[in-house]
Write an enzyme that holds these catalytic residues in place. Structure first.
Site, PDB file in Angstrom:
ATOM      1  N   GLY A  37       0.885  -0.745   0.167  1.00  0.00           N
ATOM      2  CA  GLY A  37       0.208  -0.273  -0.156  1.00  0.00           C
ATOM      3  C   GLY A  37       0.944   1.538   0.114  1.00  0.00           C
ATOM      4  N   ALA A  76      -3.942  -8.335   1.404  1.00  0.00           N
ATOM      5  CA  ALA A  76      -4.098  -9.295   0.772  1.00  0.00           C
ATOM      6  C   ALA A  76      -2.914  -9.057   0.167  1.00  0.00           C
ATOM      7  CB  ALA A  76      -5.517 -10.142   0.224  1.00  0.00           C
ATOM      8  N   TYR A 142      -3.918 -18.014  -6.040  1.00  0.00           N
ATOM      9  CA  TYR A 142      -4.771 -16.960  -5.285  1.00  0.00           C
ATOM     10  C   TYR A 142      -5.914 -16.941  -5.068  1.00  0.00           C
ATOM     11  CZ  TYR A 142      -6.791 -12.086  -5.971  1.00  0.00           C
ATOM     12  OH  TYR A 142      -7.900 -11.187  -4.885  1.00  0.00           O
ATOM     13  N   LYS A 146      -9.178 -17.302  -1.925  1.00  0.00           N
ATOM     14  CA  LYS A 146     -10.385 -16.033  -1.266  1.00  0.00           C
ATOM     15  C   LYS A 146     -11.557 -17.265  -0.872  1.00  0.00           C
ATOM     16  CE  LYS A 146      -8.523 -12.568  -1.914  1.00  0.00           C
ATOM     17  NZ  LYS A 146      -8.427 -10.509  -1.163  1.00  0.00           N
ATOM     18  N   ASN A 171     -13.283  -7.397 -13.195  1.00  0.00           N
ATOM     19  CA  ASN A 171     -11.951  -6.856 -13.464  1.00  0.00           C
ATOM     20  C   ASN A 171     -11.777  -4.988 -12.858  1.00  0.00           C
ATOM     21  OD1 ASN A 171     -11.808  -9.313 -14.888  1.00  0.00           O
ATOM     22  ND2 ASN A 171     -10.228  -8.262 -15.728  1.00  0.00           N
ATOM     23  N   LEU A 191      -4.267  -5.842 -17.427  1.00  0.00           N
ATOM     24  CA  LEU A 191      -3.990  -5.188 -18.918  1.00  0.00           C
ATOM     25  C   LEU A 191      -4.733  -3.552 -18.824  1.00  0.00           C
ATOM     26  CD1 LEU A 191      -4.082  -6.117 -22.013  1.00  0.00           C
ATOM     27  CD2 LEU A 191      -6.560  -6.045 -21.525  1.00  0.00           C
ATOM     28  N   ASP A 286      -5.667 -18.585 -17.773  1.00  0.00           N
ATOM     29  CA  ASP A 286      -6.807 -17.135 -18.199  1.00  0.00           C
ATOM     30  C   ASP A 286      -7.132 -18.207 -18.879  1.00  0.00           C
ATOM     31  OD1 ASP A 286      -5.277 -14.878 -17.547  1.00  0.00           O
ATOM     32  OD2 ASP A 286      -3.718 -14.140 -19.537  1.00  0.00           O
TER      33      ASP A 286
HETATM   34  N1  UDP Z   1      -3.608  -9.777 -20.978  1.00  0.00           N
HETATM   35  C1  UDP Z   1      -2.811  -9.299 -22.120  1.00  0.00           C
HETATM   36  N2  UDP Z   1      -1.784  -8.694 -22.113  1.00  0.00           N
HETATM   37  C2  UDP Z   1      -1.549  -8.254 -21.331  1.00  0.00           C
HETATM   38  C3  UDP Z   1      -2.032  -8.349 -19.650  1.00  0.00           C
HETATM   39  C4  UDP Z   1      -2.993  -9.054 -19.985  1.00  0.00           C
HETATM   40  O1  UDP Z   1      -3.370  -9.517 -22.760  1.00  0.00           O
HETATM   41  O2  UDP Z   1      -0.013  -7.343 -20.601  1.00  0.00           O
HETATM   42  C5  UDP Z   1      -5.111  -9.986 -20.642  1.00  0.00           C
HETATM   43  C6  UDP Z   1      -4.438 -11.455 -19.958  1.00  0.00           C
HETATM   44  O3  UDP Z   1      -4.700 -12.338 -20.925  1.00  0.00           O
HETATM   45  C7  UDP Z   1      -6.411 -11.544 -19.811  1.00  0.00           C
HETATM   46  C8  UDP Z   1      -6.737  -9.873 -19.976  1.00  0.00           C
HETATM   47  O4  UDP Z   1      -5.772  -9.013 -20.592  1.00  0.00           O
HETATM   48  O5  UDP Z   1      -6.779 -12.089 -20.706  1.00  0.00           O
HETATM   49  C9  UDP Z   1      -7.129  -9.010 -18.417  1.00  0.00           C
HETATM   50  O6  UDP Z   1      -6.115  -9.993 -18.136  1.00  0.00           O
HETATM   51  P1  UDP Z   1      -5.347  -9.085 -16.270  1.00  0.00           P
HETATM   52  O7  UDP Z   1      -4.380  -9.675 -15.977  1.00  0.00           O
HETATM   53  O8  UDP Z   1      -5.694  -7.844 -16.254  1.00  0.00           O
HETATM   54  O9  UDP Z   1      -6.452  -9.524 -15.543  1.00  0.00           O
HETATM   55  P2  UDP Z   1      -7.609 -10.873 -15.308  1.00  0.00           P
HETATM   56  O10 UDP Z   1      -8.550 -10.975 -15.892  1.00  0.00           O
HETATM   57  O11 UDP Z   1      -6.156 -12.086 -15.054  1.00  0.00           O
HETATM   58  O12 UDP Z   1      -8.239 -10.651 -13.505  1.00  0.00           O
END
Ligand code: UDP
Length: 330
Positions: A37, A76, A142, A146, A171, A191, A286
């Site tokens: 934080g 967390a 993770y 949870k 998200n 992302l 993913d």
């Molecule tokens: N993603 C991507 N490139 C990146 C980071 C994420 O293509 O550099 C994709 C990732 O595979 C997922 C989506 O973006 O499909 C959202 O990813 P993020 O890590 O933001 O959140 P998550 O859904 O994993 O909690």
């Protein structure tokens, strides 16, 4: 009413603290060990207690000293990739840390708990939109931590006076509209902040992880929800508990799915910047599509998203990133 916000110096915690301040009747007290934080995100007008949730004795003392009526628990570890390589850290911080919080709350007679859960508890869903009673089969550590916490809270609620709401976020993205607080993780894996850092020139390119998913453009679909809408949900959930409402798990998403490509294109449009995009292999774990049904939280808590268009999410995050290209770092 006094509300202890564990992890209140983190991304979603700091936005919830601001939202609590605006209510006037729910007074936030931040409890954070400042490991991830940011002290700068806590307003001067809010009491910051620096401490660790593993310290049951200190927690109990704080709960009684500040006459706490309810706890919103964000503290967390939250990086999916790291949870796979360092599960010990995740079981210790998340599961054991929350157990210590629950024991302290039980012993101090504090009964109301709003918990920061995740859509990761569902794993790879069989269909969408995802409803709360779908199977919970997390595909990463993770998500498993949870889910175990949700089970612990359920058991405490059955045995003791305690009541809880678990908010299963999809998200989380976006930032406070004034650009003063926002998302600053180290390392950053999400992302939207990664795309914005690329638009700024802080990063060289953005990689799309997987272009062969069974979706219209081959990239993953996600349900993006503005952090301000998340913050409001915590307040509604806490009020619901304080008024004697029944607890349980609630999804929190905008109910709309956007592909990785759509988010990249929207970011180019909102920022007016062009940048390099590369295509890479899928990232392990993913799921192709994660979209919430938020019918339950709308119906039971009267929640509705007000800021969760991709336009507003990206524009608000862009404002934060432009003002703080390196996050809270000076
Ligand atoms: N993603 C991507 N490139 C990146 C980071 C994420 O293509 O550099 C994709 C990732 O595979 C997922 C989506 O973006 O499909 C959202 O990813 P993020 O890590 O933001 O959140 P998550 O859904 O994993 O909690």
């Amino acid at each position: 009413m006094n509300i202890l916000v564990t992890g209140g110096a983190g991304y979603i915690g700091s936005h919830t603290v601001r939202a609590l301040q605006q209510t006037k009747d729910l007074i936030p007290i931040v409890f954070d060990n400042l490991s991830t934080g940011h002290e700068e995100s806590v307003p001067d007008s809010v009491q910051l207690v620096t401490g660790d949730i593993h310290d049951v004795f200190f927690l109990k003392h704080i709960l009684s000293e500040y006459e706490i009526d309810g706890v919103i628990h964000f503290a967390a570890s939250s990086l999916v990739g790291e949870s796979m390589t360092d599960p010990a850290k995740y079981y210790y911080n998340n599961v054991e840390g929350t157990l210590h919080l629950l024991i302290a709350m039980h012993e101090a007679g504090v009964d109301n708990l709003v918990f920061s859960s995740t859509a990761a508890v569902y794993g790879e869903p069989e269909k969408t939109p995802i409803e709360e009673d779908f199977p919970t089969v997390p595909t990463n550590v993770y998500g498993r931590t949870k889910l175990q916490i949700e089970t612990m809270m359920k058991d405490f609620a059955m045995a003791y006076e305690m009541k809880y709401v678990a908010l299963r976020y999809f998200n989380a993205a976006g930032a406070d509209l004034d650009g003063t607080i926002g998302e600053d993780h180290s390392p950053e894996t999400h992302l939207i902040p990664l795309i914005l850092k690329t638009a700024q020139g802080v990063r060289d390119h953005i990689s799309i992880f997987g272009t062969d998913y069974p979706t219209a453009d081959g990239t993953c679909l996600r349900d993006y929800i503005h952090v301000l809408d998340l913050a409001q949900a915590h307040i509604l959930a806490m009020r619901h508990l304080l008024q004697g409402g029944e607890g349980g798990a609630f999804n929190l998403g905008s109910e709309k799915g956007f592909s990785v490509r759509e988010i990249i294109d929207k970011t180019k449009e909102v920022t007016g910047r062009d940048f390099r995009v590369t295509e890479e292999a899928r990232r392990a774990g993913d799921p192709a599509v994660l979209i919430a049904s938020s019918e339950k939280i709308r119906r039971v808590l009267g929640w509705q998203p007000e800021h969760s268009s991709t336009e507003e999410i990206i524009a608000s995050a862009w404002k934060w990133h432009q003002a703080h290209p390196y996050g809270y770092a000076k």
